[in-house]
Design a protein around this motif. Structure first.
Motif, PDB file in Angstrom:
ATOM      1  N   ARG A  61       0.826  -1.213   0.000  1.00  0.00           N
ATOM      2  CA  ARG A  61       0.000   0.000   0.000  1.00  0.00           C
ATOM      3  C   ARG A  61       0.860   1.263   0.000  1.00  0.00           C
ATOM      4  NH1 ARG A  61      -3.934   0.500   5.020  1.00  0.00           N
ATOM      5  NH2 ARG A  61      -1.891   0.556   6.039  1.00  0.00           N
ATOM      6  N   ARG A 113      -5.402   0.240  -8.455  1.00  0.00           N
ATOM      7  CA  ARG A 113      -4.559  -0.653  -7.662  1.00  0.00           C
ATOM      8  C   ARG A 113      -4.764  -0.406  -6.170  1.00  0.00           C
ATOM      9  NH1 ARG A 113       1.378  -0.245 -10.591  1.00  0.00           N
ATOM     10  NH2 ARG A 113       0.879  -1.364 -12.520  1.00  0.00           N
ATOM     11  N   GLY A 165      -7.339   0.725  -4.653  1.00  0.00           N
ATOM     12  CA  GLY A 165      -8.628   0.210  -4.213  1.00  0.00           C
ATOM     13  C   GLY A 165      -8.615  -1.290  -4.001  1.00  0.00           C
ATOM     14  N   VAL A 166      -7.951  -2.021  -4.899  1.00  0.00           N
ATOM     15  CA  VAL A 166      -7.855  -3.477  -4.767  1.00  0.00           C
ATOM     16  C   VAL A 166      -7.075  -3.850  -3.510  1.00  0.00           C
ATOM     17  CG1 VAL A 166      -6.880  -5.560  -5.799  1.00  0.00           C
ATOM     18  CG2 VAL A 166      -8.114  -3.936  -7.230  1.00  0.00           C
ATOM     19  N   GLU A 174      -6.553  -2.002  -0.798  1.00  0.00           N
ATOM     20  CA  GLU A 174      -7.304  -1.627   0.399  1.00  0.00           C
ATOM     21  C   GLU A 174      -8.420  -2.624   0.692  1.00  0.00           C
ATOM     22  OE1 GLU A 174      -7.007   0.372   2.776  1.00  0.00           O
ATOM     23  OE2 GLU A 174      -5.434   1.737   2.112  1.00  0.00           O
ATOM     24  N   SER A 175      -9.121  -3.056  -0.359  1.00  0.00           N
ATOM     25  CA  SER A 175     -10.216  -4.010  -0.174  1.00  0.00           C
ATOM     26  C   SER A 175      -9.704  -5.333   0.385  1.00  0.00           C
ATOM     27  CB  SER A 175     -10.934  -4.236  -1.505  1.00  0.00           C
ATOM     28  OG  SER A 175     -11.934  -5.221  -1.380  1.00  0.00           O
ATOM     29  N   ALA A 176      -8.632  -5.845  -0.222  1.00  0.00           N
ATOM     30  CA  ALA A 176      -8.072  -7.115   0.248  1.00  0.00           C
ATOM     31  C   ALA A 176      -7.537  -6.989   1.665  1.00  0.00           C
ATOM     32  CB  ALA A 176      -6.959  -7.571  -0.699  1.00  0.00           C
ATOM     33  N   ARG A 227      -8.493  -4.850   4.008  1.00  0.00           N
ATOM     34  CA  ARG A 227      -9.585  -4.697   4.965  1.00  0.00           C
ATOM     35  C   ARG A 227     -10.214  -6.044   5.308  1.00  0.00           C
ATOM     36  NH1 ARG A 227     -11.756  -1.083   2.449  1.00  0.00           N
ATOM     37  NH2 ARG A 227     -13.265  -2.253   1.215  1.00  0.00           N
ATOM     38  N   LYS A 228     -10.489  -6.853   4.285  1.00  0.00           N
ATOM     39  CA  LYS A 228     -11.114  -8.159   4.514  1.00  0.00           C
ATOM     40  C   LYS A 228     -10.191  -9.087   5.296  1.00  0.00           C
ATOM     41  CE  LYS A 228     -13.889  -7.861   0.298  1.00  0.00           C
ATOM     42  NZ  LYS A 228     -14.067  -8.375  -1.079  1.00  0.00           N
ATOM     43  N   ASP A 271      -9.890  -7.902   8.984  1.00  0.00           N
ATOM     44  CA  ASP A 271     -11.090  -8.258   9.753  1.00  0.00           C
ATOM     45  C   ASP A 271     -11.091  -9.739  10.115  1.00  0.00           C
ATOM     46  OD1 ASP A 271     -11.935  -5.664   9.567  1.00  0.00           O
ATOM     47  OD2 ASP A 271     -13.345  -6.023   7.921  1.00  0.00           O
TER      48      ASP A 271
END
Length: 325
Positions: free
Chosen positions: A104, A115, A117-118, A120-122, A124-125, A128
């Motif tokens: 990142r 890039r 966004g991808v 950050e999404s991965a 975050r999941k 969690d």
């Protein structure tokens, strides 16, 4: 140029996943999708045919329909679980969280909203799902190069503006150029700016940590026909060297961009590479000296020999009664 083993591994896994979702695919279509030759696709299928899960009995191996291959179509009949969702242990998940947080921070990700966004999404999941272990992890990655340079490049890419850069090459030649930035890429530990160079009137790749200064200009980039693929190999007009190495130095063929690799009957191997920086080649040969069997042209071998002799002579001048460390 010889293909890196990790690049091929990614493609092999990708072929299995692609075929599992797409069904039977003609060889030529599969070759176009993965950007390789039809011969390479068939070689990859042959490699996958003898790969699988531990045990490696016939029922453990990835399988294809042989009749379909004869007709020029690749049909996967057994993926052996290679396409199942991956279940990570805590240590594996934490390692991935660390890698994503480091990714990142790279210039290539920060400059590309898609890039970013991808990632950050991965992240975050995965964070969690990992819970407290991820919360306790702290990754701080210093961006490569001057932060002001990285910021200027990122801003120019986002806005579609031209850049004026001051750049130094691997042989310490400094120049000022105006470039239309296209994209940022990473390879190994380095970031590279792909751009259209107005001074050279052509596509050029600049290593970000060698950009000494960058200024975003208020001029929109022009519409150049620039191939987005980046070749990190040395330029084609650089001189070549041919080196024969003993088998224990096999890693050289994986770690260094080479033009070709040829295995020899006695177990040694020959690499042919292009040299843009003689100092780099000298260091490579000195580091691998016990396994270097021959070097061409002779001038390269003579250069390394003189440097080694000078180093040994420097040690000879030291007092013989130095205390032990």
């Amino acid at each position: 140029m010889a293909e890196r083993a990790d690049d091929r591994l990614v493609r092999l896994l990708g072929i299995v996943a692609y075929l599992d979702g797409a069904g039977p695919v003609p060889v030529d279509e599969l070759a176009r999708h993965f950007g390789v030759s039809e011969r390479q696709v068939l070689d990859d299928v042959d490699a996958l045919w003898v790969s699988g899960t531990p045990g490696y009995w016939p029922d453990d191996l990835i399988d294809f329909d042989a009749d379909s291959i004869e007709r020029g179509v690749v049909r996967l009949t057994e993926a052996r679980g290679m396409t199942r969702p991956l279940r990570l242990g805590t240590r594996e998940a934490v390692a991935l969280v660390a890698a994503l947080r480091a990714m990142r921070e790279t210039a290539a990700v920060q400059a590309d909203p898609g890039r970013a966004g991808v990632v950050e999404s991965a992240l975050r999941k995965l964070t969690d799902a990992t819970g407290e272990a991820a919360a306790a992890l702290d990754v701080r990655l210093a961006p490569e190069g001057d932060p002001r340079v990285v910021a200027a490049i990122s801003s120019a890419l986002a806005a579609g503006h031209r850049l004026r850069i001051r750049y130094v090459t691997a042989v310490d030649e400094e120049s000022v150029r105006e470039v239309d930035p296209v994209s940022l890429h990473t390879q190994d530990e380095h970031a590279y700016l792909l751009a259209w160079c107005h001074r050279s009137q052509g596509r050029r790749t600049f290593r970000v940590d060698r950009v000494l200064d960058a200024v975003e200009l208020g001029v929109p980039v022009e519409g150049h026909d620039v191939d987005p693929d980046v070749d990190f190999a040395p330029a084609g007009d650089a001189p070549t060297a041919t080196i024969v190495l003993a088998s224990p130095a096999r890693a050289v063929a994986e770690q260094v961009p080479v033009e070709s690799v040829r295995d020899l009957p006695d177990g040694s191997f020959e690499v042919r590479l292009r040299v843009t920086n003689p100092v780099w080649l000298r260091r490579l040969l000195l580091a691998r000296a016990p396994h270097v069997l021959s070097v061409e042209p002779a001038s390269v071998a003579d250069d390394v020999r003189e440097v080694a002799r000078a180093a040994l002579a420097a040690y000879a001048d030291l007092p013989a009664d130095l205390p032990d460390a």
